[in-house]
Design a protein around this motif. Structure first.
Motif, PDB file in Angstrom:
ATOM      1  N   SER A  10       0.816  -1.222   0.000  1.00  0.00           N
ATOM      2  CA  SER A  10       0.000   0.000   0.000  1.00  0.00           C
ATOM      3  C   SER A  10       0.849   1.273   0.000  1.00  0.00           C
ATOM      4  CB  SER A  10      -0.985  -0.005   1.169  1.00  0.00           C
ATOM      5  OG  SER A  10      -0.298  -0.117   2.399  1.00  0.00           O
ATOM      6  N   PHE A  11       1.919   1.308   0.777  1.00  0.00           N
ATOM      7  CA  PHE A  11       2.785   2.480   0.771  1.00  0.00           C
ATOM      8  C   PHE A  11       3.433   2.650  -0.596  1.00  0.00           C
ATOM      9  CE2 PHE A  11       7.145   4.146   1.166  1.00  0.00           C
ATOM     10  CZ  PHE A  11       6.833   5.459   1.485  1.00  0.00           C
ATOM     11  N   THR A  12       3.886   1.554  -1.182  1.00  0.00           N
ATOM     12  CA  THR A  12       4.543   1.628  -2.486  1.00  0.00           C
ATOM     13  C   THR A  12       3.571   2.099  -3.555  1.00  0.00           C
ATOM     14  OG1 THR A  12       6.124  -0.077  -1.837  1.00  0.00           O
ATOM     15  CG2 THR A  12       5.854   0.301  -4.203  1.00  0.00           C
ATOM     16  N   ARG A  13       2.320   1.626  -3.523  1.00  0.00           N
ATOM     17  CA  ARG A  13       1.321   2.112  -4.490  1.00  0.00           C
ATOM     18  C   ARG A  13       1.120   3.620  -4.340  1.00  0.00           C
ATOM     19  NH1 ARG A  13      -0.709  -2.817  -3.406  1.00  0.00           N
ATOM     20  NH2 ARG A  13      -2.083  -2.155  -1.718  1.00  0.00           N
ATOM     21  N   ALA A  14       0.991   4.080  -3.105  1.00  0.00           N
ATOM     22  CA  ALA A  14       0.808   5.517  -2.868  1.00  0.00           C
ATOM     23  C   ALA A  14       2.041   6.289  -3.346  1.00  0.00           C
ATOM     24  CB  ALA A  14       0.538   5.772  -1.387  1.00  0.00           C
TER      25      ALA A  14
END
Length: 109
Positions: A10-14
């Motif tokens: 999720s952090f990487t997608r953001a």
């Protein structure tokens, strides 16, 4: 216990979405980024602040984003931003963006 597929990466997608969207802003936004980037290159305190923030985020999201592939994906997003910032054309950036997002899904690990 299975990894939550929404949380995984999720952090990487953001990060991908935020970083790539920076290069899609207008010239005024790119000029502001250029100023910040130039300052960061020459200002060790600003680099330290950025590193502190980035390292804190990586630690905070260690359970969901601490893989070699996700690290590589974030580095590619940085490269896309640098290319946009430098005026280097990227063929089919939309396709690359989608592929990077897909790489953050647990079934692609």
């Amino acid at each position: 216990m299975a990894e939550d597929p929404v949380r995984y990466g999720s952090f990487t997608r953001a990060y991908i979405n935020a970083t790539i969207s920076l290069g899609e802003k207008g010239q005024e936004e790119l000029d502001s980024q250029a100023t910040l980037y130039a300052l960061m290159l020459g200002d060790s305190e600003l680099r330290e602040l950025w590193a502190k923030w980035a390292n804190a985020q990586l630690k905070k999201h260690q359970a969901t984003d601490n893989t070699e592939i996700l690290c590589m994906v974030r580095l590619v997003a940085d490269g896309i931003w640098l290319s946009d910032f430098s005026g280097i054309s990227i063929s089919d950036k939309t396709s690359i963006h989608k592929r990077l997002i897909k790489m953050t899904q647990p079934d692609n690990e």
